[in-house]
Design a protein around this motif. Structure first.
Motif, mmCIF file in Angstrom:
data_model
loop_
_atom_site.group_PDB
_atom_site.id
_atom_site.type_symbol
_atom_site.label_atom_id
_atom_site.label_comp_id
_atom_site.label_asym_id
_atom_site.label_seq_id
_atom_site.Cartn_x
_atom_site.Cartn_y
_atom_site.Cartn_z
ATOM 1 N N LEU A 35 0.823 -1.213 0.000
ATOM 2 C CA LEU A 35 0.000 0.000 0.000
ATOM 3 C C LEU A 35 0.857 1.263 0.000
ATOM 4 O O LEU A 35 0.527 2.245 -0.658
ATOM 5 C CB LEU A 35 -0.962 -0.014 1.183
ATOM 6 N N ARG A 36 1.963 1.242 0.713
ATOM 7 C CA ARG A 36 2.867 2.401 0.683
ATOM 8 C C ARG A 36 3.417 2.601 -0.727
ATOM 9 O O ARG A 36 3.570 3.727 -1.186
ATOM 10 C CB ARG A 36 4.014 2.230 1.682
ATOM 11 N N GLY A 37 3.682 1.501 -1.414
ATOM 12 C CA GLY A 37 4.192 1.568 -2.781
ATOM 13 C C GLY A 37 3.212 2.178 -3.766
ATOM 14 O O GLY A 37 3.599 2.575 -4.868
ATOM 15 N N GLN A 38 1.962 2.275 -3.372
ATOM 16 C CA GLN A 38 0.938 2.893 -4.226
ATOM 17 C C GLN A 38 1.065 4.425 -4.239
ATOM 18 O O GLN A 38 0.386 5.084 -5.024
ATOM 19 C CB GLN A 38 -0.463 2.505 -3.741
ATOM 20 N N LYS A 39 1.890 4.959 -3.334
ATOM 21 C CA LYS A 39 2.168 6.399 -3.265
ATOM 22 C C LYS A 39 0.895 7.251 -3.182
ATOM 23 O O LYS A 39 0.702 8.182 -3.955
ATOM 24 C CB LYS A 39 3.046 6.834 -4.427
ATOM 25 N N GLY A 40 0.028 6.878 -2.248
ATOM 26 C CA GLY A 40 -1.178 7.656 -2.012
ATOM 27 C C GLY A 40 -2.381 7.262 -2.852
ATOM 28 O O GLY A 40 -3.473 7.775 -2.646
ATOM 29 N N LYS A 41 -2.178 6.370 -3.805
ATOM 30 C CA LYS A 41 -3.294 5.893 -4.622
ATOM 31 C C LYS A 41 -3.890 4.658 -3.947
ATOM 32 O O LYS A 41 -3.172 3.814 -3.438
ATOM 33 C CB LYS A 41 -2.825 5.521 -6.025
ATOM 34 N N ILE A 86 -8.550 0.369 -0.878
ATOM 35 C CA ILE A 86 -7.818 0.267 0.380
ATOM 36 C C ILE A 86 -6.634 1.220 0.305
ATOM 37 O O ILE A 86 -5.912 1.253 -0.693
ATOM 38 C CB ILE A 86 -7.357 -1.181 0.616
ATOM 39 N N LEU A 87 -6.440 1.970 1.375
ATOM 40 C CA LEU A 87 -5.417 3.003 1.415
ATOM 41 C C LEU A 87 -4.692 2.952 2.756
ATOM 42 O O LEU A 87 -5.335 2.779 3.800
ATOM 43 C CB LEU A 87 -6.092 4.368 1.224
ATOM 44 N N ILE A 88 -3.387 3.110 2.734
ATOM 45 C CA ILE A 88 -2.629 3.158 3.981
ATOM 46 C C ILE A 88 -2.899 4.495 4.666
ATOM 47 O O ILE A 88 -3.033 5.523 4.004
ATOM 48 C CB ILE A 88 -1.118 2.930 3.729
ATOM 49 N N THR A 93 1.660 4.469 7.802
ATOM 50 C CA THR A 93 2.922 4.939 7.234
ATOM 51 C C THR A 93 3.956 5.157 8.330
ATOM 52 O O THR A 93 5.125 4.791 8.174
ATOM 53 C CB THR A 93 2.691 6.252 6.441
ATOM 54 N N THR A 94 3.522 5.712 9.449
ATOM 55 C CA THR A 94 4.433 5.963 10.571
ATOM 56 C C THR A 94 4.997 4.665 11.134
ATOM 57 O O THR A 94 6.205 4.547 11.361
ATOM 58 C CB THR A 94 3.710 6.767 11.684
ATOM 59 N N VAL A 95 4.138 3.683 11.357
ATOM 60 C CA VAL A 95 4.623 2.404 11.899
ATOM 61 C C VAL A 95 5.533 1.711 10.890
ATOM 62 O O VAL A 95 6.536 1.088 11.257
ATOM 63 C CB VAL A 95 3.470 1.486 12.373
ATOM 64 N N LEU A 96 5.231 1.856 9.615
ATOM 65 C CA LEU A 96 6.057 1.245 8.575
ATOM 66 C C LEU A 96 7.439 1.894 8.521
ATOM 67 O O LEU A 96 8.446 1.206 8.327
ATOM 68 C CB LEU A 96 5.351 1.353 7.224
ATOM 69 N N GLU A 97 7.503 3.202 8.736
ATOM 70 C CA GLU A 97 8.794 3.895 8.777
ATOM 71 C C GLU A 97 9.642 3.371 9.932
ATOM 72 O O GLU A 97 10.853 3.200 9.800
ATOM 73 C CB GLU A 97 8.595 5.403 8.888
ATOM 74 N N LYS A 98 9.010 3.120 11.077
ATOM 75 C CA LYS A 98 9.738 2.543 12.218
ATOM 76 C C LYS A 98 10.204 1.123 11.891
ATOM 77 O O LYS A 98 11.300 0.717 12.255
ATOM 78 C CB LYS A 98 8.851 2.531 13.459
ATOM 79 N N LEU A 99 9.344 0.391 11.219
ATOM 80 C CA LEU A 99 9.671 -0.989 10.871
ATOM 81 C C LEU A 99 10.791 -1.078 9.834
ATOM 82 O O LEU A 99 11.532 -2.065 9.810
ATOM 83 C CB LEU A 99 8.436 -1.707 10.333
ATOM 84 N N ASP A 100 10.927 -0.074 8.990
ATOM 85 C CA ASP A 100 11.966 -0.095 7.962
ATOM 86 C C ASP A 100 13.345 -0.327 8.580
ATOM 87 O O ASP A 100 14.104 -1.174 8.118
ATOM 88 C CB ASP A 100 11.974 1.203 7.150
ATOM 89 N N ALA A 101 13.660 0.417 9.622
ATOM 90 C CA ALA A 101 14.971 0.277 10.269
ATOM 91 C C ALA A 101 15.105 -1.092 10.935
ATOM 92 O O ALA A 101 16.152 -1.740 10.825
ATOM 93 C CB ALA A 101 15.171 1.390 11.293
ATOM 94 N N THR A 102 14.041 -1.534 11.590
ATOM 95 C CA THR A 102 14.063 -2.845 12.246
ATOM 96 C C THR A 102 14.297 -3.959 11.229
ATOM 97 O O THR A 102 15.113 -4.856 11.449
ATOM 98 C CB THR A 102 12.734 -3.089 12.990
ATOM 99 N N MET A 103 13.573 -3.896 10.121
ATOM 100 C CA MET A 103 13.699 -4.946 9.109
ATOM 101 C C MET A 103 15.058 -4.883 8.409
ATOM 102 O O MET A 103 15.640 -5.918 8.080
ATOM 103 C CB MET A 103 12.555 -4.843 8.103
ATOM 104 N N GLU A 104 15.587 -3.677 8.197
ATOM 105 C CA GLU A 104 16.920 -3.559 7.592
ATOM 106 C C GLU A 104 17.974 -4.162 8.516
ATOM 107 O O GLU A 104 18.876 -4.871 8.058
ATOM 108 C CB GLU A 104 17.240 -2.090 7.298
ATOM 109 N N ASN A 105 17.849 -3.893 9.819
ATOM 110 C CA ASN A 105 18.789 -4.488 10.780
ATOM 111 C C ASN A 105 18.682 -6.011 10.779
ATOM 112 O O ASN A 105 19.693 -6.709 10.855
ATOM 113 C CB ASN A 105 18.531 -3.949 12.190
#
Length: 129
Positions: A35-41, A86-88, A93-105
């Motif tokens: 959903l984030r990859g949809q860039k607001g669509k 369906i839209l994020i 988006t905020t929780v996904l931004e936090k998860l980005d660092a966790t998943m990268e680690n």
């Protein structure tokens, strides 16, 4: 093949462990990223299911759980009343931004013993599947 299955399970366990503090499953994380990859669509269930890493028949249930958490919202398309969009949400988006660092680690922990050359070779071998 058994070794490949064992390694796959180990990787899945590590990702599940990383996601657990956020109360999100790997599949829910996948939906949020789609959903984030949809860039607001907005997206629909069919598109989400097609893009899932693991194809599932219970995409509706995953989306329902994300709605309950406030991470996505569902609405009826104004131009086609039969279509559900369906839209994020901002919270998603905020929780996904936090998860980005966790998943990268977590990815770095999993792949830390490999060189870039080994990873490139590994990808070539996996592409043969």
């Amino acid at each position: 093949m058994i070794h490949l299955a064992l390694v796959s399970n180990k990787i899945n366990e590590q990702f599940a462990t990383a996601l657990k503090p956020y109360g999100i499953s790997k599949q829910q994380f996948n939906v949020l990223r789609i959903l984030r990859g949809q860039k607001g669509k907005p997206s629909n269930l069919c598109t989400i299911n097609e893009r899932m890493v693991t194809k599932m028949s219970n995409t509706t249930r995953l989306v329902d759980k994300l709605i309950t958490k406030g991470y996505v919202e569902r609405s009826v398309c104004e131009s086609n009343r039969r279509k559900v969009e369906i839209l994020i949400t901002e919270k998603g988006t905020t929780v996904l931004e936090k998860l980005d660092a966790t998943m990268e680690n977590t990815e770095n922990d999993i792949l830390g013993n490999f060189t870039n050359k080994e990873l490139e070779e590994f990808n070539i071998l996996l592409d043969k599947f």
